[in-house]
Design an enzyme around this catalytic site. Sequence first.
Site, short mmCIF file in Angstrom:
data_model
loop_
_atom_site.label_atom_id
_atom_site.label_comp_id
_atom_site.label_asym_id
_atom_site.label_seq_id
_atom_site.Cartn_x
_atom_site.Cartn_y
_atom_site.Cartn_z
N THR A 27 31.70 22.21 43.16
CA THR A 27 31.00 22.45 41.88
C THR A 27 31.63 23.69 41.26
O THR A 27 32.41 24.40 41.90
CB THR A 27 29.49 22.71 42.09
OG1 THR A 27 29.33 23.93 42.83
CG2 THR A 27 28.81 21.57 42.83
N ALA A 56 30.37 26.29 46.16
CA ALA A 56 29.47 26.88 45.16
C ALA A 56 30.14 28.16 44.69
O ALA A 56 30.54 29.00 45.50
CB ALA A 56 28.12 27.17 45.78
N VAL A 82 32.14 29.29 49.75
CA VAL A 82 31.99 30.18 48.59
C VAL A 82 33.28 30.14 47.77
O VAL A 82 34.38 30.34 48.29
CB VAL A 82 31.67 31.62 49.05
CG1 VAL A 82 31.63 32.56 47.85
CG2 VAL A 82 30.35 31.66 49.81
N LYS A 83 33.10 29.86 46.49
CA LYS A 83 34.26 29.73 45.60
C LYS A 83 34.43 31.02 44.81
O LYS A 83 33.47 31.48 44.17
CB LYS A 83 33.99 28.56 44.65
CG LYS A 83 35.19 27.78 44.21
CD LYS A 83 34.70 26.55 43.45
CE LYS A 83 35.81 25.73 42.90
NZ LYS A 83 35.30 24.63 42.07
N VAL A 84 35.63 31.58 44.86
CA VAL A 84 35.89 32.82 44.12
C VAL A 84 37.13 32.63 43.26
O VAL A 84 38.04 31.86 43.62
CB VAL A 84 36.11 34.02 45.08
CG1 VAL A 84 34.88 34.28 45.94
CG2 VAL A 84 37.34 33.84 45.96
#
Length: 216
Positions: A27, A56, A82-84
């Site tokens: 997402t 996310a 965790v998307k950065v």
Amino acid sequence: MKFFADTGDVAEIRELAEMGLVDGVTTNPSLIAKAGRPLKDVIKEICAITTGPVSAEVAALDFASMMKEAEVLRKIAKNVAVKVPLTVDGLKACKALSSDGTMVNVTLCFSPNQALLAAKAGAHFVSPFIGRLDDIHIDGMDLVAEIRQIYDNYDYATNILVASIRTPNHIKQAALIGADYATAPPAVLKSLIKHPLTDKGIEMFLADWKKTGQSI
Ligand code: G3P
């Protein structure tokens, strides 16, 4: 090759999962906005459908705030990645989170050197955005091929997650290059099934079957 559904639409993910097409989900803030629901609810529901990685994305841009948001996101479920973003602070967050055992997806990658940095920061996934390069008349697949070569040259464990996929051909090309994952909108994943000769073949078999007068 593993497939991720690139969507925040829980019903669509459920349908794809029934077809065995969901190895995970990605997402981003745009997809959550499109879903029109609270981020945490959406991610929690998705994580109940698939045990695969569910990306996310943080919204913060500075390291300290990214880490705070990451803490909230990774608590939602153990399969949250965790998307950065691929920025200095994003790489710092990637390094800190990865060292702590959290899966990190470094997103918005548009160059081989950016992908190299993501690998050095310990990213579990790097997301090259293919469609957006094609949009500016640069072949996105060249980027995927170059990242593949660089990662293989140095045995980096970071997985290439091809993103911003717009067509079935993008998926075929990514698979031929040996990308580890492809994330695509549900409509693109479903379109992989289609071939006119399959439809025509079914039609012909059914017509001949009717002539036999049999039933099974
Ligand atoms: O996976 C990234 C994707 O959501 C971005 O796709 O089509 O907005 O470039 P697109």
